[in-house]
Write an enzyme that holds these catalytic residues in place. Structure first.
Site, PDB file in Angstrom:
ATOM      1  N   GLY A 184       0.983  -1.423   0.181  1.00 49.90           N
ATOM      2  CA  GLY A 184      -0.208  -0.153  -0.012  1.00 49.90           C
ATOM      3  C   GLY A 184       0.816   1.362  -0.140  1.00 49.90           C
ATOM      4  N   ARG A 244       0.251  -4.440  -5.515  1.00 51.02           N
ATOM      5  CA  ARG A 244       0.353  -5.814  -4.972  1.00 51.02           C
ATOM      6  C   ARG A 244       0.705  -6.913  -5.944  1.00 51.02           C
ATOM      7  NH1 ARG A 244      -0.987  -4.025   0.359  1.00 51.02           N
ATOM      8  NH2 ARG A 244      -2.682  -2.649   0.290  1.00 51.02           N
ATOM      9  N   CYS A 245       1.490  -7.476  -5.668  1.00 49.50           N
ATOM     10  CA  CYS A 245       1.809  -8.633  -6.822  1.00 49.50           C
ATOM     11  C   CYS A 245       2.215 -10.094  -6.180  1.00 49.50           C
ATOM     12  CB  CYS A 245       3.605  -8.169  -7.236  1.00 49.50           C
ATOM     13  SG  CYS A 245       4.250  -9.206  -8.389  1.00 49.50           S
ATOM     14  N   ASP A 302       5.329  -5.011   5.877  1.00 48.03           N
ATOM     15  CA  ASP A 302       5.803  -6.365   6.415  1.00 48.03           C
ATOM     16  C   ASP A 302       5.759  -7.277   5.100  1.00 48.03           C
ATOM     17  OD1 ASP A 302       2.836  -6.545   6.430  1.00 48.03           O
ATOM     18  OD2 ASP A 302       2.998  -8.212   7.971  1.00 48.03           O
ATOM     19  N   SER A 327       6.059  -6.522   2.065  1.00 50.06           N
ATOM     20  CA  SER A 327       7.156  -6.481   0.976  1.00 50.06           C
ATOM     21  C   SER A 327       8.553  -6.799   1.695  1.00 50.06           C
ATOM     22  CB  SER A 327       7.161  -4.884   0.959  1.00 50.06           C
ATOM     23  OG  SER A 327       6.047  -4.219   0.363  1.00 50.06           O
ATOM     24  N   THR A 377       4.209   1.953   5.985  1.00 45.17           N
ATOM     25  CA  THR A 377       2.767   1.687   5.682  1.00 45.17           C
ATOM     26  C   THR A 377       2.095   2.329   6.742  1.00 45.17           C
ATOM     27  OG1 THR A 377       1.197  -0.045   6.577  1.00 45.17           O
ATOM     28  CG2 THR A 377       3.334  -0.398   7.295  1.00 45.17           C
ATOM     29  N   ASP A 415      -0.304   1.351   8.569  1.00 45.42           N
ATOM     30  CA  ASP A 415      -0.989   0.788   9.560  1.00 45.42           C
ATOM     31  C   ASP A 415      -0.159   0.790  11.019  1.00 45.42           C
ATOM     32  OD1 ASP A 415      -2.628   0.128   7.620  1.00 45.42           O
ATOM     33  OD2 ASP A 415      -1.845  -1.745   7.022  1.00 45.42           O
ATOM     34  N   ASP A 444       2.150  -1.271  11.754  1.00 46.08           N
ATOM     35  CA  ASP A 444       1.859  -2.930  12.185  1.00 46.08           C
ATOM     36  C   ASP A 444       3.182  -3.525  12.119  1.00 46.08           C
ATOM     37  OD1 ASP A 444       2.405  -2.868   9.358  1.00 46.08           O
ATOM     38  OD2 ASP A 444       0.504  -4.233   9.174  1.00 46.08           O
ATOM     39  N   ARG A 484     -17.002  16.580  14.403  1.00 42.77           N
ATOM     40  CA  ARG A 484     -17.254  17.204  15.953  1.00 42.77           C
ATOM     41  C   ARG A 484     -18.091  18.396  15.876  1.00 42.77           C
ATOM     42  NH1 ARG A 484     -16.228  14.885  20.204  1.00 42.77           N
ATOM     43  NH2 ARG A 484     -14.559  13.473  20.355  1.00 42.77           N
ATOM     44  N   GLY A 524      -6.035   0.140   8.870  1.00 40.11           N
ATOM     45  CA  GLY A 524      -4.931  -0.394   9.797  1.00 40.11           C
ATOM     46  C   GLY A 524      -4.986  -1.924   9.613  1.00 40.11           C
ATOM     47  N   ARG A 525      -5.766  -2.678   8.713  1.00 40.41           N
ATOM     48  CA  ARG A 525      -5.710  -3.879   8.842  1.00 40.41           C
ATOM     49  C   ARG A 525      -5.912  -4.659  10.068  1.00 40.41           C
ATOM     50  NH1 ARG A 525      -2.502  -6.867   4.044  1.00 40.41           N
ATOM     51  NH2 ARG A 525      -2.047  -4.788   3.495  1.00 40.41           N
ATOM     52  N   GLU A 573     -14.972   9.103  22.341  1.00 38.14           N
ATOM     53  CA  GLU A 573     -15.572   8.616  23.696  1.00 38.14           C
ATOM     54  C   GLU A 573     -15.039   7.066  23.659  1.00 38.14           C
ATOM     55  OE1 GLU A 573     -17.036  11.055  22.432  1.00 38.14           O
ATOM     56  OE2 GLU A 573     -16.531  12.322  23.936  1.00 38.14           O
ATOM     57  N   LYS A 611     -22.851  14.802  28.420  1.00 34.37           N
ATOM     58  CA  LYS A 611     -21.846  14.506  27.154  1.00 34.37           C
ATOM     59  C   LYS A 611     -22.899  14.135  26.088  1.00 34.37           C
ATOM     60  CE  LYS A 611     -17.488  12.321  27.703  1.00 34.37           C
ATOM     61  NZ  LYS A 611     -16.636  12.906  26.824  1.00 34.37           N
ATOM     62  N   HIS A 660      -9.918   5.134   2.143  1.00 39.17           N
ATOM     63  CA  HIS A 660      -8.519   5.407   1.363  1.00 39.17           C
ATOM     64  C   HIS A 660      -8.217   6.926   1.770  1.00 39.17           C
ATOM     65  CE1 HIS A 660      -9.210   1.420  -0.262  1.00 39.17           C
ATOM     66  NE2 HIS A 660      -7.851   1.378  -0.399  1.00 39.17           N
TER      67      HIS A 660
HETATM   68  P1  ADP Z   1       2.845  -4.290   2.646  1.00 34.54           P
HETATM   69  O1  ADP Z   1       4.254  -4.290   2.066  1.00 34.54           O
HETATM   70  O2  ADP Z   1       2.102  -3.180   2.759  1.00 34.54           O
HETATM   71  O3  ADP Z   1       2.509  -5.344   3.790  1.00 34.54           O
HETATM   72  P2  ADP Z   1       1.419  -6.471   0.946  1.00 34.54           P
HETATM   73  O4  ADP Z   1       1.268  -7.515   2.044  1.00 34.54           O
HETATM   74  O5  ADP Z   1       0.498  -6.599  -0.187  1.00 34.54           O
HETATM   75  O6  ADP Z   1       1.958  -5.109   1.440  1.00 34.54           O
HETATM   76  O7  ADP Z   1       2.886  -7.003   0.301  1.00 34.54           O
HETATM   77  C1  ADP Z   1       3.296  -6.349  -0.775  1.00 34.54           C
HETATM   78  C2  ADP Z   1       4.014  -7.199  -1.920  1.00 34.54           C
HETATM   79  O8  ADP Z   1       4.988  -8.147  -1.342  1.00 34.54           O
HETATM   80  C3  ADP Z   1       2.975  -8.378  -2.276  1.00 34.54           C
HETATM   81  O9  ADP Z   1       2.107  -7.910  -3.339  1.00 34.54           O
HETATM   82  C4  ADP Z   1       4.051  -9.290  -2.889  1.00 34.54           C
HETATM   83  O10 ADP Z   1       4.453  -8.882  -3.938  1.00 34.54           O
HETATM   84  C5  ADP Z   1       5.302  -9.460  -1.763  1.00 34.54           C
HETATM   85  N1  ADP Z   1       5.073 -10.242  -0.912  1.00 34.54           N
HETATM   86  C6  ADP Z   1       4.367 -10.500   0.083  1.00 34.54           C
HETATM   87  N2  ADP Z   1       4.574 -11.548   1.006  1.00 34.54           N
HETATM   88  C7  ADP Z   1       5.297 -12.293   0.311  1.00 34.54           C
HETATM   89  C8  ADP Z   1       6.084 -13.491   0.388  1.00 34.54           C
HETATM   90  N3  ADP Z   1       5.631 -14.305   1.377  1.00 34.54           N
HETATM   91  N4  ADP Z   1       7.159 -13.798  -0.500  1.00 34.54           N
HETATM   92  C9  ADP Z   1       7.368 -13.164  -1.285  1.00 34.54           C
HETATM   93  N5  ADP Z   1       6.806 -12.018  -1.435  1.00 34.54           N
HETATM   94  C10 ADP Z   1       5.774 -11.338  -0.938  1.00 34.54           C
HETATM   95  O1  F6P Z   2      -1.693  -1.579   4.477  1.00 35.33           O
HETATM   96  C1  F6P Z   2      -2.303  -0.342   4.114  1.00 35.33           C
HETATM   97  C2  F6P Z   2      -3.796  -0.470   4.004  1.00 35.33           C
HETATM   98  O2  F6P Z   2      -4.372   0.703   3.432  1.00 35.33           O
HETATM   99  C3  F6P Z   2      -4.570  -1.146   5.136  1.00 35.33           C
HETATM  100  O3  F6P Z   2      -4.874  -0.328   6.114  1.00 35.33           O
HETATM  101  C4  F6P Z   2      -5.859  -1.760   4.279  1.00 35.33           C
HETATM  102  O4  F6P Z   2      -6.212  -2.850   5.114  1.00 35.33           O
HETATM  103  C5  F6P Z   2      -5.167  -2.053   2.970  1.00 35.33           C
HETATM  104  O5  F6P Z   2      -4.037  -1.419   2.758  1.00 35.33           O
HETATM  105  C6  F6P Z   2      -6.063  -1.814   1.887  1.00 35.33           C
HETATM  106  O6  F6P Z   2      -5.622  -2.202   0.617  1.00 35.33           O
HETATM  107  P1  F6P Z   2      -6.170  -1.966  -0.780  1.00 35.33           P
HETATM  108  O7  F6P Z   2      -6.028  -0.365  -1.056  1.00 35.33           O
HETATM  109  O8  F6P Z   2      -5.329  -2.855  -1.628  1.00 35.33           O
HETATM  110  O9  F6P Z   2      -7.511  -2.240  -0.737  1.00 35.33           O
END
Ligand code: ADP
Ligand code: F6P
Length: 320
Positions: A11, A72-73, A103, A105, A126, A128, A130, A155, A171-172, A188, A214, A250
């Site tokens: 993302g 995303r690949c 994570d 990536s 990211t 998130d 996270d 507000r 935030g996934r 709240e 409130k 988004h």
């Molecule tokens: P983020 O990096 O924000 O967590 P993604 O989880 O979509 O986003 O991961 C981004 C890209 O990283 C994936 O689309 C893929 O190309 C690559 N990727 C994710 N997990 C793996 C994995 N276990 N092994 C190899 N490539 C991965």
């Molecule tokens: O990792 C960033 C994020 O925006 C998350 O908060 C959300 O869950 C996800 O990506 C949404 O992904 P996409 O834009 O591919 O729908």
């Protein structure tokens, strides 16, 4: 000559461009030839790898998203697909890859390193927040600040109509955006995936709040928490209170990075290039107590994420 390729992956996050700019300029100043690959791992696989110079990254410091584009690949999890990327890098004589992403990536980077001996460095980006090994990821600060602008607007309406609002933030599976937005936006109630919640208790507390003066109540709910319409319906059932629902979606992922994100991006990028100069491999960059550090990618990825209990407790106390 030593060569570095840079990708932004997963993302998009505010601060990716600032990190790219600092990587390119610092690496060129250190004597490296620098390349950028478009659309994350997809560009490494289809060979969209272009040489960058200092001017290629002009006028991007303040821009959200990523000029390198991202994708995303999922096919990159396949080792045969990783092999194509590794061969494309070898053809150009590129030994080092800086991966700016989350994570997922970083798992891709680890695969390139483990399976094909490519030297990788990760910069956490990211919204998130996270990744357990680092206090902050790029984009988180900007995303929370964008939430706060929108909360200020809500507000006005809440106060004028004495209304209850529930708003969802991304935030996934991580509740950090919701938690920080709740504390700084004065919500709240804060519902996050890390902590079980009791809808009946929330509904009764809202009734009590209204009785005690409130008149408007805000619930911030993280993406990873179950069905929002169901929550609103249950609250209405128990308390008779209508809860308006807004999903920020988004909207909070884009936008010009804050000072904190630009500074973090720049400091992390400089460290990433330093790590390559020191010939360290398989590293990720992080920040702890405002100190930039690098760590082994496998160790970093295996750290379990922990909720900041102190912040969660404070959010509850201040909401009273
Ligand atoms: P983020 O990096 O924000 O967590 P993604 O989880 O979509 O986003 O991961 C981004 C890209 O990283 C994936 O689309 C893929 O190309 C690559 N990727 C994710 N997990 C793996 C994995 N276990 N092994 C190899 N490539 C991965
Ligand atoms: O990792 C960033 C994020 O925006 C998350 O908060 C959300 O869950 C996800 O990506 C949404 O992904 P996409 O834009 O591919 O729908």
């Amino acid at each position: 000559m030593n060569k570095i390729a840079i990708i932004t992956s997963g993302g998009d996050a505010p601060g990716m461009n600032a990190a790219l700019r600092a990587c390119v300029r610092y690496a060129i100043d250190s004597g490296f030839e620098v390349y950028g690959s478009e659309r994350g791992y997809a560009g490494l696989v289809d060979g969209s790898i272009v040489k960058l110079d200092s001017r290629s990254v002009s006028n991007i410091l303040h821009r959200g998203g990523t000029v390198l584009k991202t994708a995303r690949c999922p096919e990159f999890k396949n080792v045969e697909v990783q092999k194509i990327a590794a061969e494309n890098l070898r053809k150009l004589g590129i030994e080092n890859v800086i991966v700016i992403g989350g994570d997922g990536s970083f798992n891709g980077a680890k695969a390139l390193s483990d399976n094909f001996g490519i030297s990788v460095v990760g910069i956490p980006a990211t919204i998130d927040n996270d990744l357990a090994y680092t206090d902050y990821t790029l984009g988180f600060d900007t995303a929370v600040n964008t939430c706060l602008v929108a909360i200020n607007n809500l507000r006005d309406t809440m106060g004028s109509h004495d209304r209850a609002f529930m708003l969802e933030v991304m935030g996934r599976n991580c509740g950090d955006i919701a938690l920080y937005a709740s504390i700084c936006g004065g919500a709240e109630f804060c519902l996050i995936p890390e902590v079980p919640y009791d809808i009946e208790q929330i509904a009764l507390t809202m009734k009590e709040n209204i009785k005690n003066g409130k008149a408007s109540n805000m619930i911030i709910v993280a993406e990873g928490v179950a069905d929002k319409n169901e929550i609103a319906a249950k609250i209405k059932n128990i308390s008779g209170i209508d809860v308006k629902f807004t999903n920020f979606g988004h909207i909070i992922r884009g936008g010009s990075p804050t000072m904190a994100d630009r500074m973090l991006a720049t400091r992390m990028a400089v460290r990433a290039v330093e790590v390559i100069k020191e010939k360290k491999t398989n590293r990720v960059i992080g920040i702890k107590d405002n100190q930039i550090f690098d760590a082994n990618i496998t160790d970093a990825l295996s750290m379990p994420r922990k909720l900041n209990e102190e912040l969660y407790r404070v959010a509850g106390i201040l909401a009273k």
